[in-house]
Each structure stands twice: as structure tokens, then as C-alpha cells.
Write an enzyme that holds these catalytic residues in place. Structure first.
Site, mmCIF file in Angstrom:
data_model
loop_
_atom_site.group_PDB
_atom_site.id
_atom_site.type_symbol
_atom_site.label_atom_id
_atom_site.label_comp_id
_atom_site.label_asym_id
_atom_site.label_seq_id
_atom_site.Cartn_x
_atom_site.Cartn_y
_atom_site.Cartn_z
ATOM 1 N N CYS A 308 -59.365 16.585 59.803
ATOM 2 C CA CYS A 308 -59.959 17.919 59.706
ATOM 3 C C CYS A 308 -61.372 17.948 60.274
ATOM 4 O O CYS A 308 -61.851 18.986 60.687
ATOM 5 C CB CYS A 308 -59.928 18.418 58.272
ATOM 6 S SG CYS A 308 -60.632 17.252 57.109
ATOM 7 N N GLU A 405 -56.933 25.136 65.290
ATOM 8 C CA GLU A 405 -56.911 23.721 64.952
ATOM 9 C C GLU A 405 -55.611 23.126 65.480
ATOM 10 O O GLU A 405 -54.525 23.557 65.108
ATOM 11 C CB GLU A 405 -56.993 23.537 63.433
ATOM 12 C CG GLU A 405 -57.004 22.086 63.032
ATOM 13 C CD GLU A 405 -57.173 21.870 61.534
ATOM 14 O OE1 GLU A 405 -56.379 22.437 60.761
ATOM 15 O OE2 GLU A 405 -58.093 21.132 61.150
HETATM 16 P P1 NAI Z 1 -49.678 21.921 54.924
HETATM 17 O O1 NAI Z 1 -50.924 22.611 54.562
HETATM 18 O O2 NAI Z 1 -48.392 22.665 54.899
HETATM 19 O O3 NAI Z 1 -49.463 20.613 53.980
HETATM 20 C C1 NAI Z 1 -50.430 20.034 53.153
HETATM 21 C C2 NAI Z 1 -49.871 19.912 51.746
HETATM 22 O O4 NAI Z 1 -49.606 21.202 51.228
HETATM 23 C C3 NAI Z 1 -48.555 19.141 51.636
HETATM 24 O O5 NAI Z 1 -48.560 18.358 50.461
HETATM 25 C C4 NAI Z 1 -47.536 20.269 51.513
HETATM 26 O O6 NAI Z 1 -46.361 19.868 50.846
HETATM 27 C C5 NAI Z 1 -48.298 21.276 50.696
HETATM 28 N N1 NAI Z 1 -47.798 22.661 50.794
HETATM 29 C C6 NAI Z 1 -47.178 23.251 51.853
HETATM 30 N N2 NAI Z 1 -46.855 24.528 51.554
HETATM 31 C C7 NAI Z 1 -47.283 24.745 50.290
HETATM 32 C C8 NAI Z 1 -47.249 25.887 49.413
HETATM 33 N N3 NAI Z 1 -46.704 27.049 49.783
HETATM 34 N N4 NAI Z 1 -47.797 25.765 48.186
HETATM 35 C C9 NAI Z 1 -48.374 24.609 47.799
HETATM 36 N N5 NAI Z 1 -48.422 23.508 48.566
HETATM 37 C C10 NAI Z 1 -47.882 23.575 49.797
HETATM 38 O O7 NAI Z 1 -49.878 21.279 56.348
HETATM 39 P P2 NAI Z 1 -48.750 20.901 57.441
HETATM 40 O O8 NAI Z 1 -47.789 22.011 57.596
HETATM 41 O O9 NAI Z 1 -48.195 19.592 57.099
HETATM 42 O O10 NAI Z 1 -49.646 20.805 58.756
HETATM 43 C C11 NAI Z 1 -49.893 21.960 59.523
HETATM 44 C C12 NAI Z 1 -51.330 22.075 59.920
HETATM 45 O O11 NAI Z 1 -52.158 22.089 58.763
HETATM 46 C C13 NAI Z 1 -51.878 20.928 60.734
HETATM 47 O O12 NAI Z 1 -51.545 21.055 62.067
HETATM 48 C C14 NAI Z 1 -53.353 21.062 60.472
HETATM 49 O O13 NAI Z 1 -53.870 22.058 61.321
HETATM 50 C C15 NAI Z 1 -53.431 21.536 59.055
HETATM 51 N N6 NAI Z 1 -53.707 20.434 58.112
HETATM 52 C C16 NAI Z 1 -54.992 20.224 57.728
HETATM 53 C C17 NAI Z 1 -55.299 19.168 56.912
HETATM 54 C C18 NAI Z 1 -56.689 18.904 56.489
HETATM 55 O O14 NAI Z 1 -57.047 17.766 56.212
HETATM 56 N N7 NAI Z 1 -57.543 19.906 56.354
HETATM 57 C C19 NAI Z 1 -54.284 18.209 56.458
HETATM 58 C C20 NAI Z 1 -52.942 18.565 56.875
HETATM 59 C C21 NAI Z 1 -52.696 19.627 57.688
#
Ligand code: NAI
Ligand code: MG
Length: 500
Positions: A308, A405
Site C-alpha cells: 500500500c 492503485e
Molecule cells: P480486499 O480488500 O477484497 O481483501 C482484503 C481483506 O478483506 C481479505 O481478508 C478479504 O477476505 C476481506 N474482504 C473482502 N470483502 C470483504 C467484505 N465485503 N467484508 C469484509 N471483509 C472483506 O482486497 P483484494 O480484492 O484481495 O485486492 C484488491 C485490491 O485491494 C488490490 O489490488 C489493492 O489495490 C487493494 N488492497 C490493498 C491492501 C492494502 O494493504 N491497503 C491489501 C490488499 C488489497
């Protein structure tokens, strides 16, 4: 052109303890017992270096989350944890850190298998960093205090505040630093005296599950830490909306962060969010390029850019633009991309096929809009999810490739002439997580740090030390993790007034 060597004989051999762990029965940790999901459902976690199945994982849903919350509430209210002294919590946290250190080789292999990053990175950074997080937060357990306050109004009062643990917390973590993110979440919550329901990312549950075993070994009472593996829209959403969770802490995408805020409205649980970034990095004309170029290469491509805080928008003063573009492009081409278990790999695969597609679509979209690729540009090989380190120039701040991003090994470079212009472009984003400034002019560095809307500003290099408060402005998040701020967000302050 880089070729990806996947020859099994060239990969680090797996430890017997790792093989054994991968074969374990799929289970959730609820109330100190490893148990299958109520539904009996499972899913698999994959190795992103080749797409193969690593392990079967229990697919928890709302029913399991509810059981975990009940266990966490019992442990918080009436179990031994509710009577545990801060010094005992500190000792357990320290013991857990020691267990992580003791099992570092095993945890590093699990992390690399599940997430893809080079083994020397898991072993050298992620795992020791996680141990250090528990040690640092162990220190805060015994140092949280309230204050006494003099009352000016008429009368004779003794008044003070006391810090209390906020209660049962739900913690949802992502897949880019699986163990380290679990540690950032668990350590301060436990130091403060909370109990936890933790949901690892579905792509990378392995090290959190192994951590669950070590948590038991460290002596934390049953129900203090519950681990519910599962998907975001089932287990994750159930945590966000559960009426008996007092606080939810999330790291992940801005979109999901917003859905968590909406779900939290039901019982007005507290919410802290660490979300995305599109972090500006500004290279001034007087920057020490010998430091800046390697720093930018490291920042842009470490963890395959799935960070991030990655400096994914690089603004370079026109007088040194060509030098920086060439240096960064050469550096990107020189990186050895390969499986994390291959000893020479400097950059591993991205996390999933979905992420691979999303990243390459961003690059293609940029090219269609007129951007120029000077290194990399797309997928590498056909096995696993490898993307070439990619450097893009000729972009405007309006293009999606410069605004969204990407979360992959892709950086965009633009030239600038005036400080005011570059500060305007740097702040022209929905995000505000981090920014980098490369300059030898100390006054400019401080002035620019003041004018950039981001939660962390790094001048001539970065540090993510656990002692440094970290959090985003704007749509990059709410609240700060790490440092004393990171523990205080798991507390609530009560004011007590006694009329004498
Ligand atoms: P995501 O935000 O969907 O996943 C992160 C966590 O949230 C996982 O544990 C997932 O199971 C959970 N999650 C997903 N939908 C949820 C919901 N409706 N309610 C509660 N929890 C939920 O991220 P994803 O889809 O794996 O990656 C997509 C984009 O997100 C990446 O390309 C990046 O841009 C961003 N991202 C940013 C991160 C950071 O460190 N700020 C880390 C991961 C992803
Ligand atoms: Mg995996």
C-alpha cells in the site's frame, strides 16, 4: 527477457514441519479448539508461483463468526483473561514473539509458499518483523495509563481517567504481508486487553493458522484469539456487521473499507481502516540519485509492488528526468523474477490470477491511452502469476494508470518544473497514505512535508518501524496503527469523578 526457472531441483527443499502443516485437517480456532466450519465447507489456498493447491482451508461463515464472537465475549468478560494483569499479558506477548523466532524458518517457508515473496524476504523481514511487533507491543501492555485532572468548577473533586480495553475486536487482514499484518492487528489489541476474532485473507491463511497454534503454546487462554478463515463476503462481512463486536480493524481495498463502514453502522462499532494508496514520490533536481534510484526500485518492486505504501507515482524534476527514467528502467530489467523458493529470486509472482489480470489490464489501458513502457510491460511465462517489473512514462495525471492503485510491479513517471506544480499533482488524488521526497535541500524537504496530504512522509529513504504511527489521510483510511497510537485505538478512556 527473463525466464522463470521452476525446476523443482533448483528450489529450496521444504522442511518436514512445513509438509506436515500443509497436510493438517482444515480447521478454525474457536474458543481454544480447532474445529471444522459448521457448514463443513472448505476451500484451497494456492501457491502463486505455479497455481498448485497447497492446503485445504476451512471456509468459515456467519455461523462460525458468531461462535467465535461468543467465545471472545466470554473470554473478555468472565474468563481468566479478564483477570490477567498487564504484566502477564506482556509476558505472553513476549513468549509468542520468542516462539515466532524459534519457528522462523518454518513460518518463512509457509509465507513464501502461500504468498509468493522471495524466501530471503520472508525469512529476513516478514517473520522477524512480526516477532518484533509482538515484542514492541508487549512493552505497551504495562505502560498504558490514565491521568488525574484538576476540576476548576466550584466544589471539591478528585477526577481521573482510566484506559480500558475496548472489548471484542474483529480484525480483517490482507494477503500482501499475511503474518506481519496479523501481528500489527493482534499485538496491540492483546496488549490493551481485548479479545479477538481474526480473519486472514483467503489467499494467504497459512501463517495465521500456524500463529494460532503458537498463540496457544504461548499460554493465551481459550477464546482470547479466535481465527476464522474464509471469504470476504461471508466471514469478513459477518465480522463487519456483528452486533457484539465493539471494534473492527481492517486492512485492504478502499472499496471494501467503505462496505465495512456501512456494515458497522448497525451497532456503531468503532472502525479503523488501512486502505489503498497511490503514493507520490518526488525527485528534486538536487536529489542524490545514487540513493534515490535504488530506493525507488526497492519501493516499487518489493513484494511485486503489492504494497500500500509503494511509490507508484514518481515525479522527477525535468533536469534529471531522463537519468531517473533510465536508471529505474535498467534496474527493473535487471531484477531476477522467479519463484520465492528459488534462492536467486529478487521478485516473486503476484498473488492470484485475478490480480495478474487486473495488473496487466491497467498496463494495457495505459498504453492505449498513450503511455510509454520502458521496462517490462506484462506477464512473464505461462506458469504461475508473474508480471515483469514495469516502468511507464508519458502519462498525465488524468489517466487511470496514474490515478488508480494497481497493486503490482508497475510505476509511472512524470517530469515537473516547479515545486508548486508537483505539490499540486502529488495531492491530486483520492488517497493520502504516504509520500516520498528525494532532495538534499533540508528546508525544501520540511516545507514539502508540511504541504503534502499524506499520513507518512519519507525523505531520502523510508522506515516502517513498529514504533512509528502509520495511517492514511483522505480515502486511505481512518486511524493510526503502530506506536502508542496503535495500542490506544484498542482502548477507551473513562472519566471518573468523585465529590470529596
Ligand atoms: P480486499 O480488500 O477484497 O481483501 C482484503 C481483506 O478483506 C481479505 O481478508 C478479504 O477476505 C476481506 N474482504 C473482502 N470483502 C470483504 C467484505 N465485503 N467484508 C469484509 N471483509 C472483506 O482486497 P483484494 O480484492 O484481495 O485486492 C484488491 C485490491 O485491494 C488490490 O489490488 C489493492 O489495490 C487493494 N488492497 C490493498 C491492501 C492494502 O494493504 N491497503 C491489501 C490488499 C488489497
Ligand atoms: Mg496462497
Amino acid at each position: 527477457m527473463t525466464t522463470i526457472d521452476q525446476t523443482p531441483g533448483n528450489l529450496t527443499a521444504l522442511l518436514p514441519s512445513v509438509m506436515k502443516f500443509l497436510d493438517r485437517e482444515p480447521a478454525l480456532l474457536i474458543d481454544g479448539r480447532w474445529q471444522p466450519a459448521r457448514s463443513g465447507e472448505t476451500f484451497v489456498s494456492r501457491n502463486p508461483a505455479n497455481g498448485s493447491t497447497l492446503a485445504k482451508i476451512a471456509s468459515g461463515d456467519a455461523e462460525d463468526v458468531d461462535l467465535a464472537v461468543k467465545a471472545a465475549r466470554r473470554a473478555f468478560k468472565s474468563g481468566p483473561w479478564s483477570r490477567t494483569k498487564s504484566s502477564d499479558r506482556a509476558q505472553m506477548l513476549w513468549k509468542l514473539a520468542d516462539l515466532i523466532t524459534e519457528h522462523a524458518d518454518e513460518l518463512a517457508q509457509l509465507e513464501t509458499l502461500d504468498q509468493g515473496k522471495p524466501l530471503n524476504v520472508s525469512r529476513g523481514a516478514d517473520i522477524p518483523g512480526s516477532a518484533e511487533t509482538f515484542r514492541y507491543m508487549a512493552g505497551w501492555a504495562t505502560k498504558l495509563t490514565g491521568k488525574t485532572i484538576q476540576v476548576g468548577a466550584p466544589g471539591d473533586f478528585h477526577s481521573y481517567t482510566q484506559l480500558e480495553p475496548v472489548g471484542v475486536v474483529g480484525q480483517i487482514v490482507p494477503w500482501n504481508f499475511p503474518l506481519a499484518m496479523a501481528a500489527w492487528k493482534l499485538a496491540p489489541a492483546l496488549a490493551a486487553g481485548c479479545t479477538v476474532v481474526l480473519k486472514p485473507a483467503e489467499n494467504t491463511p497459512l501463517t495465521a493458522l500456524r500463529l494460532g497454534e503458537l498463540i496457544q503454546e504461548a499460554g493465551f487462554p481459550d477464546g482470547v484469539v479466535n481465527i476464522v478463515t474464509g471469504f470476504g463476503d461471508t466471514a469478513g462481512a459477518a465480522i463487519a456487521q456483528h452486533p457484539d463486536i465493539d471494534k473492527v480493524a481492517f486492512t485492504g481495498s478502499t472499496g471494501v473499507g467503505k462496505s465495512i463502514v456501512r456494515a458497522a453502522i448497525g451497532n456503531l462499532k468503532r472502525v479503523s481502516l488501512e486502505l489503498g494508496g497511490k503514493n507520490p514520490s518526488i525527485v528534486m533536481e538536487d536529489a542524490d540519485l545514487v540513493a534515490a534510484i535504488p530506493g525507488l526500485i526497492q519501493g516499487s518492486f518489493a513484494n511485486s509492488g503489492q504494497v500500500c505504501t509503494a511509490p507508484s507515482r514518481i515525479f522527477v524534476h525535468g533536469s534529471v528526468f531522463e537519468d531517473v527514467l533510465a536508471g529505474l528502467s535498467d534496474g527493473a530489467r535487471a531484477l531476477k523474477v522467479g519463484p520465492g523458493l528459488s534462492p536467486g529470486s529478487q521478485m516473486g509472482p503476484v498473488i492470484s490470477e485475478r490480480q495478474l489480470v487486473s495488473i496487466t489490464e491497467h498496463i494495457e489501458g495505459g498504453v492505449t491511452a498513450g503511455a510509454k513502457v520502458t521496462a517490462g510491460g506484462g506477464r512473464l511465462g505461462t506458469e504461475g502469476y508473474f508480471v515483469a517489473p514495469t516502468v511507464v512514462s508519458n502519462v498525465s495525471n488524468e489517466m487511470p494508470i496514474a490515478r488508480e492503485e494497481i497493486f503490482g510491479p508497475v510505476v509511472v513517471l512524470s517530469p515537473f518544473r516547479e515545486i508548486d506544480d508537483v505539490l499540486h499533482m502529488a495531492n491530486d488524488t483520492q488517497y493520502g497514505l504516504t509520500a516520498q521526497i528525494w532532495t538534499q535541500n533540508v528546508s525544501n524537504a520540511h516545507r514539502m512535508a508540511t504541504r503534502i496530504d499524506a499520513g507518512s512522509i519519507w525523505v531520502n529513504g523510508k522506515s516502517m518501524d513498529i514504533a512509528l504511527p502509520f495511517g492514511g489521510f483522505k480515502q486511505s483510511g481512518w486511524g493510526q496503527e503502530k506506536g502508542v497510537e496503535g495500542v490506544e485505538m484498542y482502548t477507551r478512556s473513562k472519566t471518573v469523578v468523585v465529590a470529596l
